[in-house]
Scaffold this motif. Structure first.
Motif, PDB file in Angstrom:
ATOM      1  N   ILE A 251      -3.986   3.784   1.270  1.00 61.08           N
ATOM      2  CA  ILE A 251      -3.442   3.331  -0.001  1.00 61.08           C
ATOM      3  C   ILE A 251      -1.986   3.755  -0.091  1.00 61.08           C
ATOM      4  CG2 ILE A 251      -4.180   5.395  -1.286  1.00 61.08           C
ATOM      5  CD1 ILE A 251      -4.757   3.511  -3.676  1.00 61.08           C
ATOM      6  N   SER A 252      -1.169   2.887  -0.656  1.00 60.73           N
ATOM      7  CA  SER A 252       0.241   3.197  -0.845  1.00 60.73           C
ATOM      8  C   SER A 252       0.723   2.479  -2.104  1.00 60.73           C
ATOM      9  CB  SER A 252       1.059   2.763   0.372  1.00 60.73           C
ATOM     10  OG  SER A 252       0.959   1.356   0.577  1.00 60.73           O
ATOM     11  N   ARG A 253       1.884   2.889  -2.566  1.00 58.06           N
ATOM     12  CA  ARG A 253       2.420   2.231  -3.751  1.00 58.06           C
ATOM     13  C   ARG A 253       3.928   2.169  -3.692  1.00 58.06           C
ATOM     14  NH1 ARG A 253       0.620   5.436  -9.006  1.00 58.06           N
ATOM     15  NH2 ARG A 253       2.186   4.126 -10.028  1.00 58.06           N
ATOM     16  N   ASP A 254       4.454   1.145  -4.324  1.00 55.63           N
ATOM     17  CA  ASP A 254       5.895   0.970  -4.471  1.00 55.63           C
ATOM     18  C   ASP A 254       6.169   1.084  -5.966  1.00 55.63           C
ATOM     19  OD1 ASP A 254       8.473  -0.015  -4.816  1.00 55.63           O
ATOM     20  OD2 ASP A 254       8.298  -1.418  -3.158  1.00 55.63           O
ATOM     21  N   ASN A 255       6.683   2.230  -6.385  1.00 53.70           N
ATOM     22  CA  ASN A 255       6.879   2.462  -7.812  1.00 53.70           C
ATOM     23  C   ASN A 255       7.931   1.527  -8.404  1.00 53.70           C
ATOM     24  OD1 ASN A 255       4.922   4.479  -8.063  1.00 53.70           O
ATOM     25  ND2 ASN A 255       6.355   6.078  -7.449  1.00 53.70           N
ATOM     26  N   ALA A 256       8.901   1.149  -7.591  1.00 48.24           N
ATOM     27  CA  ALA A 256       9.941   0.247  -8.087  1.00 48.24           C
ATOM     28  C   ALA A 256       9.363  -1.131  -8.429  1.00 48.24           C
ATOM     29  CB  ALA A 256      11.050   0.101  -7.060  1.00 48.24           C
ATOM     30  N   LYS A 257       8.316  -1.525  -7.692  1.00 55.52           N
ATOM     31  CA  LYS A 257       7.676  -2.815  -7.921  1.00 55.52           C
ATOM     32  C   LYS A 257       6.385  -2.689  -8.724  1.00 55.52           C
ATOM     33  CE  LYS A 257       9.431  -4.882  -3.644  1.00 55.52           C
ATOM     34  NZ  LYS A 257       9.062  -5.545  -2.358  1.00 55.52           N
ATOM     35  N   ASN A 258       6.019  -1.453  -9.077  1.00 54.21           N
ATOM     36  CA  ASN A 258       4.746  -1.228  -9.794  1.00 54.21           C
ATOM     37  C   ASN A 258       3.585  -1.894  -9.070  1.00 54.21           C
ATOM     38  OD1 ASN A 258       5.874   0.281 -11.978  1.00 54.21           O
ATOM     39  ND2 ASN A 258       6.607  -1.624 -12.864  1.00 54.21           N
ATOM     40  N   THR A 259       3.553  -1.710  -7.780  1.00 52.37           N
ATOM     41  CA  THR A 259       2.547  -2.370  -6.947  1.00 52.37           C
ATOM     42  C   THR A 259       1.853  -1.338  -6.071  1.00 52.37           C
ATOM     43  OG1 THR A 259       3.787  -4.440  -6.921  1.00 52.37           O
ATOM     44  CG2 THR A 259       2.155  -4.127  -5.185  1.00 52.37           C
ATOM     45  N   VAL A 260       0.549  -1.494  -5.955  1.00 55.44           N
ATOM     46  CA  VAL A 260      -0.242  -0.644  -5.078  1.00 55.44           C
ATOM     47  C   VAL A 260      -0.864  -1.524  -4.004  1.00 55.44           C
ATOM     48  CG1 VAL A 260      -2.334  -0.793  -6.505  1.00 55.44           C
ATOM     49  CG2 VAL A 260      -1.997   1.163  -4.987  1.00 55.44           C
ATOM     50  N   TYR A 261      -0.962  -0.958  -2.822  1.00 58.92           N
ATOM     51  CA  TYR A 261      -1.493  -1.696  -1.673  1.00 58.92           C
ATOM     52  C   TYR A 261      -2.694  -0.936  -1.089  1.00 58.92           C
ATOM     53  CZ  TYR A 261       3.256  -3.540  -1.933  1.00 58.92           C
ATOM     54  OH  TYR A 261       4.435  -4.085  -2.374  1.00 58.92           O
ATOM     55  N   LEU A 262      -3.573  -1.686  -0.470  1.00 62.31           N
ATOM     56  CA  LEU A 262      -4.665  -1.079   0.281  1.00 62.31           C
ATOM     57  C   LEU A 262      -4.710  -1.760   1.648  1.00 62.31           C
ATOM     58  CD1 LEU A 262      -6.960   1.036   0.094  1.00 62.31           C
ATOM     59  CD2 LEU A 262      -8.500  -0.882  -0.418  1.00 62.31           C
ATOM     60  N   GLN A 263      -4.323  -1.004   2.665  1.00 69.10           N
ATOM     61  CA  GLN A 263      -4.400  -1.488   4.036  1.00 69.10           C
ATOM     62  C   GLN A 263      -5.764  -1.114   4.581  1.00 69.10           C
ATOM     63  OE1 GLN A 263      -2.153  -3.294   5.996  1.00 69.10           O
ATOM     64  NE2 GLN A 263      -3.847  -3.375   7.459  1.00 69.10           N
ATOM     65  N   MET A 264      -6.519  -2.107   4.973  1.00 67.65           N
ATOM     66  CA  MET A 264      -7.886  -1.875   5.447  1.00 67.65           C
ATOM     67  C   MET A 264      -7.982  -2.247   6.918  1.00 67.65           C
ATOM     68  SD  MET A 264      -9.966  -3.382   2.137  1.00 67.65           S
ATOM     69  CE  MET A 264      -9.181  -4.995   2.226  1.00 67.65           C
ATOM     70  N   ASN A 265      -8.273  -1.266   7.750  1.00 63.48           N
ATOM     71  CA  ASN A 265      -8.415  -1.470   9.190  1.00 63.48           C
ATOM     72  C   ASN A 265      -9.846  -1.188   9.616  1.00 63.48           C
ATOM     73  OD1 ASN A 265      -5.609  -1.967   9.323  1.00 63.48           O
ATOM     74  ND2 ASN A 265      -5.181   0.195   9.680  1.00 63.48           N
ATOM     75  N   SER A 266     -10.186  -1.648  10.796  1.00 68.68           N
ATOM     76  CA  SER A 266     -11.528  -1.424  11.352  1.00 68.68           C
ATOM     77  C   SER A 266     -12.602  -1.777  10.332  1.00 68.68           C
ATOM     78  CB  SER A 266     -11.683   0.037  11.802  1.00 68.68           C
ATOM     79  OG  SER A 266     -10.702   0.376  12.749  1.00 68.68           O
ATOM     80  N   LEU A 267     -12.470  -2.928   9.747  1.00 63.46           N
ATOM     81  CA  LEU A 267     -13.388  -3.335   8.681  1.00 63.46           C
ATOM     82  C   LEU A 267     -14.795  -3.532   9.201  1.00 63.46           C
ATOM     83  CD1 LEU A 267     -10.963  -5.673   6.771  1.00 63.46           C
ATOM     84  CD2 LEU A 267     -12.281  -3.820   5.724  1.00 63.46           C
ATOM     85  N   LYS A 268     -15.749  -3.196   8.341  1.00 61.44           N
ATOM     86  CA  LYS A 268     -17.167  -3.293   8.662  1.00 61.44           C
ATOM     87  C   LYS A 268     -17.837  -4.242   7.657  1.00 61.44           C
ATOM     88  CE  LYS A 268     -17.162   1.613   9.957  1.00 61.44           C
ATOM     89  NZ  LYS A 268     -17.777   2.938   9.696  1.00 61.44           N
ATOM     90  N   PRO A 269     -18.959  -4.839   8.043  1.00 57.09           N
ATOM     91  CA  PRO A 269     -19.663  -5.709   7.088  1.00 57.09           C
ATOM     92  C   PRO A 269     -19.991  -4.994   5.770  1.00 57.09           C
ATOM     93  CG  PRO A 269     -20.517  -6.069   9.281  1.00 57.09           C
ATOM     94  CD  PRO A 269     -19.561  -4.907   9.386  1.00 57.09           C
ATOM     95  N   GLU A 270     -20.251  -3.711   5.838  1.00 52.65           N
ATOM     96  CA  GLU A 270     -20.574  -2.965   4.615  1.00 52.65           C
ATOM     97  C   GLU A 270     -19.371  -2.768   3.694  1.00 52.65           C
ATOM     98  OE1 GLU A 270     -21.280  -2.085   7.775  1.00 52.65           O
ATOM     99  OE2 GLU A 270     -21.146   0.111   8.043  1.00 52.65           O
ATOM    100  N   ASP A 271     -18.185  -3.139   4.145  1.00 57.52           N
ATOM    101  CA  ASP A 271     -17.007  -3.109   3.273  1.00 57.52           C
ATOM    102  C   ASP A 271     -16.936  -4.358   2.388  1.00 57.52           C
ATOM    103  OD1 ASP A 271     -15.195  -1.759   6.044  1.00 57.52           O
ATOM    104  OD2 ASP A 271     -15.904  -0.657   4.283  1.00 57.52           O
TER     105      ASP A 271
END
Length: 117
Positions: free
Chosen positions: A69-89
């Motif tokens: 998880i990361s955020r850009d406070n200047a843009k008021n935006t949060v990101y979620l980078q998801m790697n190695s995804l599984k069906p249970e995600d």
């Protein structure tokens, strides 16, 4: 009021990656946290990851080491980078903004993430 708009969900194969975003607008001020929760059919909504406006993060055990998880406070935006995804995600992923002083929570409309096996 705070408005949250999520984007970036979709269908991905197991082992793949996806990044979802959440842009906040409105009365954005003060100490706050932004986070991602997910809800699979028939299950409760659970925390995936959260981040303070100072950058402190917290992750669910099930995603630690795979999601960032990361955020850009200047843009008021949060990101979620998801790697190695599984069906249970597979779930609907919801963004949440919490204003710490008041404890008020605001939710986005959700974005579907589907991981095929």
């Amino acid at each position: 009021q705070v408005q949250l708009v999520e984007s970036g969900g979709g269908l991905v194969q197991a082992g793949g990656s996806l990044r979802i975003s959440c842009a906040a607008s409105g009365n954005i001020f003060g100490l706050n946290t932004m986070g991602w929760y997910r809800q699979a059919p028939g299950k409760q909504r659970d925390l995936v990851a959260m981040i303070t406006n100072g950058g402190t993060t917290n992750y669910a055990d099930s995603v630690r080491g795979r999601f960032t998880i990361s955020r850009d406070n200047a843009k008021n935006t949060v990101y979620l980078q998801m790697n190695s995804l599984k069906p249970e995600d597979t779930a609907v992923y919801y963004c949440k903004y919490r204003r710490l002083v008041s404890g008020n929570d605001y939710w986005g409309q959700g974005t579907q993430v589907t991981v095929s096996s």
